[in-house]
Design an enzyme around this catalytic site. Structure first.
Site, short mmCIF file in Angstrom:
data_model
loop_
_atom_site.label_atom_id
_atom_site.label_comp_id
_atom_site.label_asym_id
_atom_site.label_seq_id
_atom_site.Cartn_x
_atom_site.Cartn_y
_atom_site.Cartn_z
N MET A 42 1.36 -0.95 -0.14
CA MET A 42 0.19 0.22 0.02
C MET A 42 0.86 1.16 -0.03
O MET A 42 0.58 1.91 0.85
CB MET A 42 -1.09 -0.04 0.69
CG MET A 42 -1.38 -1.44 1.22
SD MET A 42 -3.12 -1.16 2.92
CE MET A 42 -1.80 -1.38 4.02
N ASP A 43 1.06 1.66 -1.12
CA ASP A 43 2.41 2.64 -0.91
C ASP A 43 1.49 4.26 -1.59
O ASP A 43 0.58 4.02 -2.74
CB ASP A 43 3.49 2.66 -2.42
CG ASP A 43 4.50 3.29 -1.61
OD1 ASP A 43 4.75 4.10 -1.11
OD2 ASP A 43 5.18 2.90 -3.12
#
Length: 275
Positions: A42-43
């Site tokens: 989850m960047d």
């Protein structure tokens, strides 16, 4: 009044059209093979917050909303396992006050998640927290254990939350647990003659042994690094790096990932048989 009614009718029509489009999309994709397991890095939360003038302490809130949406879409698509990289062991290098804030935020979100009974029951979500959990604060450990116990009977959607996790730590942990002098495998002390570790036994000791290997790994924000995440489990899975930041990740990113999986399905199946 007439204008308001017409405006309301238009919104209802748009909602109906969108829902119809969703159902058609799910139906079309269901004709082909559906991945059992999708993992996510989850960047882009902080970049999204900066771009949208969101305070740093609130930067993860849009990401939590995106996660709930991803769970819904995966459920509708038929994806049973979802893994997220929530907190790396490397994150403990951050400033102490930031670590405390992140721990408190995760505990708060776990409690919020458990309070939403309708969501948990509708999608049959079972939570697993995966990683070196002893590194977490005591209250966060308690919240994680409570969540796993509360959802233990659910069998539809499995959400694996990698927290205090790195892949290298997982591999070291699995090797240590497989040693003859350790844990349930304890044998005569200092006896290593003819000792070998079976691959199947090693994989049983992995943190990620609670689920199958991912079919797809998605890292948002266009980054192409794995960042020490699922290195053991992703040797034969598809990698997808959409440019969307995590809070922007939507259904159409998932659709494209599934289509790409279906295009390569028979090749991947062949590779699995060669293992």
């Amino acid at each position: 009044m007439a204008a308001r009614i017409k405006q309301g009718d238009a919104k209802q029509l748009l909602r109906s059209s969108y829902n119809f489009l969703l159902k058609c999309t799910y139906r079309v994709l269901s004709v082909g093979p559906i991945p059992k397991h999708i993992a996510f890095i989850m960047d882009g939360n902080r970049r999204y917050a900066k771009r949208n003038n969101i305070e740093p302490e609130d930067s993860h809130r849009p990401g939590f909303i995106a996660l709930m949406s991803v769970i819904k879409h995966c459920y509708e698509l038929g994806v049973r396992y979802i893994t997220i990289y929530a907190f790396s062991l490397d994150n403990f290098r951050r400033k102490p006050e930031e670590i405390v804030r992140l721990m408190n935020w995760m505990r708060e979100k776990i409690e919020t998640f458990l309070e939403d009974d309708s969501f948990i029951n509708k999608y049959g979500v079972r939570l697993y927290f995966v990683g070196n959990l002893a590194r977490l604060s005591e209250d966060l450990q308690a919240a994680a254990n409570k969540a796993m116990e509360a959802t233990a009977k659910n069998t539809t959607t499995f959400l694996l939350v990698c927290v205090a996790y790195t892949s290298t730590d997982e591999i070291v942990h699995a090797i240590e647990e497989s040693l003859p002098h350790h844990g349930k495998n304890r044998k005569q002390e200092n006896t290593f003659d003819d000792f070998s570790i079976e691959l199947a036994e090693l994989e049983k000791q992995m943190y990620m042994s609670v689920g199958p290997r991912p079919d797809i790994l998605i890292r948002s924000s266009g980054e192409t690094r794995l960042s020490n995440f699922l290195l053991w489990q992703t040797d034969r899975c598809l990698l997808y790096n959409p440019s969307a930041l995590w809070p922007e990740l939507g259904l159409w990113n998932l659709v494209w990932a599934v289509i790409n999986f279906q295009r390569h399905y028979f090749y991947l199946q062949k590779q699995q048989k060669l293992m």
